[in-house]
Design a protein around this motif. Structure first.
Motif, mmCIF file in Angstrom:
data_model
loop_
_atom_site.group_PDB
_atom_site.id
_atom_site.type_symbol
_atom_site.label_atom_id
_atom_site.label_comp_id
_atom_site.label_asym_id
_atom_site.label_seq_id
_atom_site.Cartn_x
_atom_site.Cartn_y
_atom_site.Cartn_z
ATOM 1 N N TYR A 56 0.462 -0.929 -0.228
ATOM 2 C CA TYR A 56 -0.005 0.200 -0.245
ATOM 3 C C TYR A 56 0.522 1.338 -0.039
ATOM 4 C CZ TYR A 56 -3.505 3.454 1.264
ATOM 5 O OH TYR A 56 -4.513 4.427 1.284
ATOM 6 N N ALA A 57 1.972 1.272 0.573
ATOM 7 C CA ALA A 57 2.736 2.162 0.921
ATOM 8 C C ALA A 57 3.508 3.010 -0.135
ATOM 9 C CB ALA A 57 4.117 2.216 2.204
ATOM 10 N N VAL A 58 3.814 1.607 -1.326
ATOM 11 C CA VAL A 58 4.526 1.631 -2.370
ATOM 12 C C VAL A 58 3.816 1.879 -3.277
ATOM 13 C CG1 VAL A 58 6.443 0.586 -1.949
ATOM 14 C CG2 VAL A 58 4.925 -0.534 -2.595
ATOM 15 N N HIS A 59 2.814 1.697 -3.682
ATOM 16 C CA HIS A 59 1.833 1.361 -4.523
ATOM 17 C C HIS A 59 1.029 3.342 -4.857
ATOM 18 C CE1 HIS A 59 -1.410 0.297 -7.321
ATOM 19 N NE2 HIS A 59 -2.770 0.684 -6.835
ATOM 20 N N ARG A 60 1.282 3.632 -6.459
ATOM 21 C CA ARG A 60 0.679 5.055 -6.497
ATOM 22 C C ARG A 60 -0.388 4.003 -7.723
ATOM 23 N NH1 ARG A 60 3.186 5.441 -2.863
ATOM 24 N NH2 ARG A 60 4.361 6.473 -2.224
ATOM 25 N N PRO A 61 -1.714 5.282 -7.839
ATOM 26 C CA PRO A 61 -2.595 4.697 -8.692
ATOM 27 C C PRO A 61 -2.709 5.963 -9.643
ATOM 28 C CG PRO A 61 -3.787 4.941 -5.766
ATOM 29 C CD PRO A 61 -2.240 5.124 -6.092
ATOM 30 N N GLU A 62 -3.130 5.342 -11.291
ATOM 31 C CA GLU A 62 -3.369 6.331 -12.265
ATOM 32 C C GLU A 62 -4.011 7.393 -11.812
ATOM 33 O OE1 GLU A 62 -3.602 3.360 -15.570
ATOM 34 O OE2 GLU A 62 -1.792 2.152 -15.152
ATOM 35 N N THR B 190 -8.751 0.303 -7.321
ATOM 36 C CA THR B 190 -7.374 0.055 -7.887
ATOM 37 C C THR B 190 -7.066 -1.058 -8.289
ATOM 38 O OG1 THR B 190 -6.175 0.246 -5.926
ATOM 39 C CG2 THR B 190 -6.712 1.876 -7.472
ATOM 40 N N THR B 191 -6.075 -1.343 -8.949
ATOM 41 C CA THR B 191 -5.142 -2.853 -8.950
ATOM 42 C C THR B 191 -4.619 -3.269 -7.960
ATOM 43 O OG1 THR B 191 -3.970 -2.394 -10.917
ATOM 44 C CG2 THR B 191 -2.922 -4.115 -9.750
ATOM 45 N N LEU B 192 -3.951 -2.308 -7.389
ATOM 46 C CA LEU B 192 -3.606 -3.180 -5.288
ATOM 47 C C LEU B 192 -4.613 -3.780 -4.920
ATOM 48 C CD1 LEU B 192 -1.757 -3.850 -3.058
ATOM 49 C CD2 LEU B 192 -1.767 -1.684 -2.493
ATOM 50 N N GLY B 193 -6.013 -2.456 -5.002
ATOM 51 C CA GLY B 193 -6.958 -2.766 -4.368
ATOM 52 C C GLY B 193 -7.660 -4.289 -4.869
ATOM 53 N N TYR B 194 -8.150 -4.433 -5.729
ATOM 54 C CA TYR B 194 -8.370 -5.318 -6.585
ATOM 55 C C TYR B 194 -7.220 -6.531 -5.670
ATOM 56 C CZ TYR B 194 -11.647 -4.848 -9.902
ATOM 57 O OH TYR B 194 -12.811 -3.704 -10.236
ATOM 58 N N VAL B 195 -6.310 -6.675 -5.645
ATOM 59 C CA VAL B 195 -6.242 -8.178 -5.346
ATOM 60 C C VAL B 195 -5.848 -8.083 -3.830
ATOM 61 C CG1 VAL B 195 -3.463 -8.366 -4.032
ATOM 62 C CG2 VAL B 195 -3.640 -7.347 -6.748
ATOM 63 N N LEU B 196 -6.020 -6.795 -3.089
ATOM 64 C CA LEU B 196 -6.192 -6.832 -1.493
ATOM 65 C C LEU B 196 -7.819 -7.410 -1.538
ATOM 66 C CD1 LEU B 196 -4.787 -3.628 -0.346
ATOM 67 C CD2 LEU B 196 -3.653 -5.870 -0.330
ATOM 68 N N GLY B 197 -8.752 -6.503 -1.723
ATOM 69 C CA GLY B 197 -9.662 -7.257 -1.870
ATOM 70 C C GLY B 197 -9.937 -8.862 -1.594
ATOM 71 N N GLY C 285 -8.841 1.506 0.762
ATOM 72 C CA GLY C 285 -8.207 2.459 0.440
ATOM 73 C C GLY C 285 -8.529 3.702 1.016
ATOM 74 N N PHE C 286 -9.436 3.714 3.253
ATOM 75 C CA PHE C 286 -9.683 4.444 3.621
ATOM 76 C C PHE C 286 -11.081 5.322 3.037
ATOM 77 C CE2 PHE C 286 -5.884 3.736 5.204
ATOM 78 C CZ PHE C 286 -5.120 3.482 5.890
ATOM 79 N N GLN C 287 -11.428 4.840 1.106
ATOM 80 C CA GLN C 287 -12.699 4.829 1.232
ATOM 81 C C GLN C 287 -14.460 4.930 1.570
ATOM 82 O OE1 GLN C 287 -12.581 8.022 -0.779
ATOM 83 N NE2 GLN C 287 -9.811 7.775 0.072
ATOM 84 N N PHE C 288 -15.372 5.470 2.292
ATOM 85 C CA PHE C 288 -16.092 5.061 3.290
ATOM 86 C C PHE C 288 -17.631 6.086 2.920
ATOM 87 C CE2 PHE C 288 -12.604 3.762 6.256
ATOM 88 C CZ PHE C 288 -12.555 2.581 5.952
ATOM 89 N N GLY C 289 -18.483 5.240 2.812
ATOM 90 C CA GLY C 289 -19.702 5.570 2.474
ATOM 91 C C GLY C 289 -21.020 5.056 3.116
#
Length: 277
Positions: free
Chosen positions: A28-34, A42-49, A99-103
């Protein structure tokens, strides 16, 4: 047993959980979303999901696994230790997935249910670490059936003594024996005490009436009060025993239904992601 589970094989599953969390945090620290901030899309978001979903399903499988015949104690301890530590590590993996995005949506609902399941599990671990020792201490080498038998024996002796002490005292002893009950609502069990306990009430009232007994009956009155005092102590021990056992079980009434709710919410979460995003 809870100590062997938490330290199982030199904290094997704690170490694996820490390693899992470290990998997730580093990624998460090194990932930079496009585009935009980190999120589940994001790609990492899907992997972590996918990682988190796999963990949840694997952890939920433990509830089925532990009920299978032929599963050895060591295997169950291994699974339970993994269940505890990987469940705690899941909090980090799932949080980074968001990604700390909640709703106000099904995705956040799934996250909240996951946290609720994990917290109820933490309570369960704490309960099994604390209450077995309290039960053993409270029972003093007796079973619950033996404690109830002791109360019945005290009642029989108290009725026998009270026969010669007048109708008022005898009736009070009889009412206390007939009105005494254990169990009831979940709150009553968890509370572990009865504000208007029939045994305590009878001891108090008999004590007041015993003050007016003739000297010839004073000794019997004293013996009766001693019996009622023993009964009160025994009743309190049984109620504590029921309360301790209820505290060990109550978390399951939240943990299991919340797990099913979580799986349902996750299904909605995954379907919405693949069909609407």
């Amino acid at each position: 047993m809870h100590e062997s589970i938490l330290v199982y094989k030199g904290f094997r599953w704690l170490k694996l959980s820490v390693a899992m969390v470290a990998v997730a945090v580093l990624a998460y620290a090194v990932h930079r979303p496009e585009v935009g901030p980190p999120n589940g899309g994001t790609t990492l978001g899907y992997v972590l999901g996918v990682w988190g979903l796999g963990l949840i399903l694997w952890l939920a499988w433990f509830g089925i696994r532990k009920r299978r015949y032929g599963v050895g104690k060591q295997n169950l301890e291994d699974w339970l230790s993994a269940h505890i530590y990987l469940g705690l590590g899941l909090i980090v993996v799932a949080t980074l997935h968001t990604g700390f995005q909640f709703g106000w949506n099904v995705h956040t609902l799934a996250y909240v249910l996951m946290i609720a399941v994990i917290l109820s599990g933490v309570f369960g671990v704490a309960a099994y670490a604390r209450y077995p020792d309290l039960i053993t201490e409270n029972r003093r080498g007796m079973t619950q059936r033996e404690m109830l038998s002791q109360i019945a024996e005290i009642d029989a002796k108290a009725r026998e003594l009270s026969v010669d002490l007048g109708d008022n005292i005898h009736n009070e002893v009889m009412r206390a024996a007939e009105a005494l009950a254990f169990g009831g609502s979940a709150w009553r069990l968890l509370r572990g005490r009865e504000p208007d306990c029939p045994a305590a009430r009878a001891m108090r009232r008999v004590g007041e009436m015993a003050m007016d007994l003739p000297k010839a009956d004073a000794e019997k009155g004293h013996q009766l009060l001693e019996l009622l005092a023993r009964k009160v102590q025994s009743v309190e021990r049984v109620r504590r025993d029921l309360s301790h056992k209820a505290m060990m079980d109550v978390w399951l009434y939240f943990h299991v239904p919340l797990t099913f709710a979580l799986i349902a919410a996750l299904t909605a979460h995954v379907v919405s992601v693949f069909f609407y995003w």
